[in-house]
Every structure is written in structure tokens, then in C-alpha cells.
Scaffold this motif. Sequence first.
Motif, PDB file in Angstrom:
ATOM      1  N   LEU A 219       0.853  -1.191   0.000  1.00  0.00           N
ATOM      2  CA  LEU A 219       0.000   0.000   0.000  1.00  0.00           C
ATOM      3  C   LEU A 219       0.890   1.242   0.000  1.00  0.00           C
ATOM      4  O   LEU A 219       1.215   1.786   1.048  1.00  0.00           O
ATOM      5  N   PRO A 220       1.299   1.706  -1.172  1.00  0.00           N
ATOM      6  CA  PRO A 220       2.201   2.866  -1.217  1.00  0.00           C
ATOM      7  C   PRO A 220       1.608   4.125  -0.595  1.00  0.00           C
ATOM      8  O   PRO A 220       2.355   5.047  -0.239  1.00  0.00           O
ATOM      9  N   GLU A 221       0.276   4.180  -0.462  1.00  0.00           N
ATOM     10  CA  GLU A 221      -0.350   5.357   0.148  1.00  0.00           C
ATOM     11  C   GLU A 221      -0.275   5.338   1.674  1.00  0.00           C
ATOM     12  O   GLU A 221      -0.658   6.311   2.331  1.00  0.00           O
ATOM     13  N   ALA A 222       0.211   4.245   2.270  1.00  0.00           N
ATOM     14  CA  ALA A 222       0.278   4.133   3.723  1.00  0.00           C
ATOM     15  C   ALA A 222       1.393   5.014   4.289  1.00  0.00           C
ATOM     16  O   ALA A 222       2.492   5.104   3.725  1.00  0.00           O
ATOM     17  N   ARG A 223       1.096   5.656   5.410  1.00  0.00           N
ATOM     18  CA  ARG A 223       2.080   6.439   6.154  1.00  0.00           C
ATOM     19  C   ARG A 223       1.981   6.056   7.629  1.00  0.00           C
ATOM     20  O   ARG A 223       0.912   5.685   8.118  1.00  0.00           O
ATOM     21  N   PHE A 224       3.091   6.178   8.343  1.00  0.00           N
ATOM     22  CA  PHE A 224       3.160   5.794   9.744  1.00  0.00           C
ATOM     23  C   PHE A 224       3.685   6.961  10.564  1.00  0.00           C
ATOM     24  O   PHE A 224       4.627   7.654  10.152  1.00  0.00           O
ATOM     25  N   VAL A 225       3.103   7.177  11.742  1.00  0.00           N
ATOM     26  CA  VAL A 225       3.572   8.211  12.653  1.00  0.00           C
ATOM     27  C   VAL A 225       3.731   7.605  14.041  1.00  0.00           C
ATOM     28  O   VAL A 225       2.830   6.918  14.542  1.00  0.00           O
ATOM     29  N   LEU A 226       4.901   7.827  14.640  1.00  0.00           N
ATOM     30  CA  LEU A 226       5.227   7.285  15.960  1.00  0.00           C
ATOM     31  C   LEU A 226       5.260   8.440  16.950  1.00  0.00           C
ATOM     32  O   LEU A 226       6.130   9.314  16.871  1.00  0.00           O
ATOM     33  N   GLY A 227       4.317   8.460  17.887  1.00  0.00           N
ATOM     34  CA  GLY A 227       4.258   9.513  18.885  1.00  0.00           C
ATOM     35  C   GLY A 227       4.934   9.086  20.169  1.00  0.00           C
ATOM     36  O   GLY A 227       4.670   8.001  20.683  1.00  0.00           O
ATOM     37  N   GLY A 228       5.812   9.945  20.704  1.00  0.00           N
ATOM     38  CA  GLY A 228       6.476   9.643  21.965  1.00  0.00           C
ATOM     39  C   GLY A 228       7.935  10.046  21.948  1.00  0.00           C
ATOM     40  O   GLY A 228       8.482  10.468  20.919  1.00  0.00           O
TER      41      GLY A 228
END
Length: 374
Positions: A219-228
Motif C-alpha cells: 500500500l504505497p499510500e500508507a504512512r506511519f507516525v510514531l508519537g512519543g
Amino acid sequence: MGGISFMRVLHVITDTNIGGAGRYLENLVTQPAFSDLDVSVACPDGSLGDVLDSIGIERVPISGRDVSFSFPLTMELTRLFKRIKPDVVHTHSCLSGRLAAKSLKIPVVYTKHGEVLGLHSMAFPKKLLNKWVSSLFSDKIIAVSNHVGRQLINSGVDPEKIVVIHNGIEISKFQPKNIDYLRSREERDQLLVGTLARFDPVKRLDVLIEAARIVVNSLPEARFVLGGTGPMEEAMRRKIEDLRLEPYVRIAGFVEDVPAFLSELDLFALSSDSEGLGLAVIEAMAQGLPVVATAVGGVTEVVMDNETGFLVPPGNPRAMAQCLVRLAIDPEMAARMGRAGRKRAEELFDARAMARKTVEVYEEVLRDSVKRKD
């Protein structure tokens, strides 16, 4: 309050960054059940101290940053308790606080937030030591999940000392967007997957980053964000760079407004190797997000597999990636799980109930202390 007209409660926590214990404390002391108590918190300067200051909780700065025990900290807390004269001391992974309080014959409540480490290899003498320590230095131990409660008993702690009170959150702070939000691939420009965690080895954010690599291949449209934030932050930045995932994975740093952070996500992931309960998962469910989480510790008491999300084995990025992709390509299933998660959070993990039960524990240990003195 069960005949007790006034109670001064002092919490002791040495965390500087805001993790599960810090968010638990914030959720706890701001509830209506605590409005009749004289509550203060002994806590070092740092991110957690800043949050406590900002919400108007009386805070006493102490040393011992991120330290459970040291002789100087124990002496410092002993002097503090003599000056403040609390009726009950409530500690959060701070052995020095328990030692100082019991040396002054002050009732102690201790919340065990995480799993009991090394339980399977624990020798009989260590279990006897645990029983002795818990008997001498805690009047009651609050376990944040049934799983942690069982672990405490198996580690040698007297079952009579233990009370299970699930973590709770301020449900009203979380306002899910349209829970039928997750559009088909043809209709969306981006799918945002996120997590909230302290950057600590046990949180295994490396596993989530590896899962992200697998997901974006499908899924090339997927993005990930890691909070902390935390000690592993730089290592995780390097891993993202090594895997050439900079366009897809970003680190958001300290998250001050958790509901706002979660409201931007489509899916939530938790990759920990160990969790006492999994407060971040409860928050995600309250936000109406479907969850993919590792089947560890008390997380299995929060996430209902195939109902509010998916449970996967720890340390398995491929399994995590597969479940994230399943949710991404099936918007109806994702929406259904999001609704079920919100309902479960409302029914089982409300901070008001957690606070009421905690105050009842204070009343019990204080009454028992008065009886012993009589």
C-alpha cells in the motif's frame, strides 16, 4: 467517603517522560472522586512534571529522576513526608517512597503498572523475598489488569494485598470522527497508521518500523507516525533511515494532546513485548480506531481479537503488517471494529470508575491503620 471526612494523599512518581504511568496519574487525580481529597504529587521536573503543573495539581519537585530506589532519595522523601504528613502515600514504581512511608508508619498504596519481569525464571527464595517486601512495605497493591494481578500472586505476593483496578481514561475527551471514515483505496490519498509509546526497548518500535516496510510495499499510500519520546528515539530514527522509509515513517515526538493525535489516524498499532494493560490501546479504542496489537500482558483484556481489532504474536512484523493491510483493504470491517472498540472502552475503562475504586482503597488502608493504632 465511608465516614472519613478528610484525607491527604501524596502520590510519588519519579518518571520524567510521560508514559502509561504518567497518563494514568493524570487521569486519576482529575476525577470527581478526588475532589474531596487533599492531593499532591512528588515528582521530578520534566515532561510529566510540566503536565501536572499545567492542570493545576500541587506538585513537590524531588530528585531521583527515573529512579525507583536510592538511599539519598529515600532520605529526601522521609523528610518530605514528615513535613507534609500525608494520611496515605500512593507510589508508582518508587521503592524509596514505600520505604520512607513505612518507616513513618504511613499507609502505602502501590500501583503495579507493568508486568512482573523474569517471572518464569524466578527462584523460590526470590518469591519469598517478594512476599516479605510486599508485606512490609505496601498495605495494598493495585494491579492494573487481571494479568498483572495473577503475576503478582505467582511471584509470591500475598493475594490479600492485591486489588485489580483496570486503568481508565476520560472517555469524553475522545470524540470519534465518522466511524465509517475509512474509505476504499480508490477514494483515499493516504492511509495513516500510528502508535503512542515511550521509546523504550520493551515497546519494540523496531518491529512496527519493519511492519511499515512490508505494508508500504503493498500500500504505497500508507504512512506511519510514531508519537512519543525516550532513550531509543535516535536508534529508531537511524532504523527508519537505514530502511529508506523517511517518506513513509515519521517520529512526532512528545504528544501533548492525545485525542487530537489519535483523531488524525486511520488505524492504531501497538508492537510491545510487554504491557501491564495497554493504556494507549484503550485511548485508541475510545477514539473509535481499529487496533492491531501484540498479544502480551493485559492487552488481551482490552482488545477482543477479530472484534475490536487483531492480536498478533510479539516480535512478528509480518503478522502485524498483514493485519494492518487487512483493515486497510476492508473499510467496512475496520469501521465495525472501530465502533466495537469505542463501546468496549465506554463500558470497561472509564476513569471515573477507576478513581472511585481507588479512593475506596485509600479509605480501607486508612481505616486499617487507625485500627492498628487503637
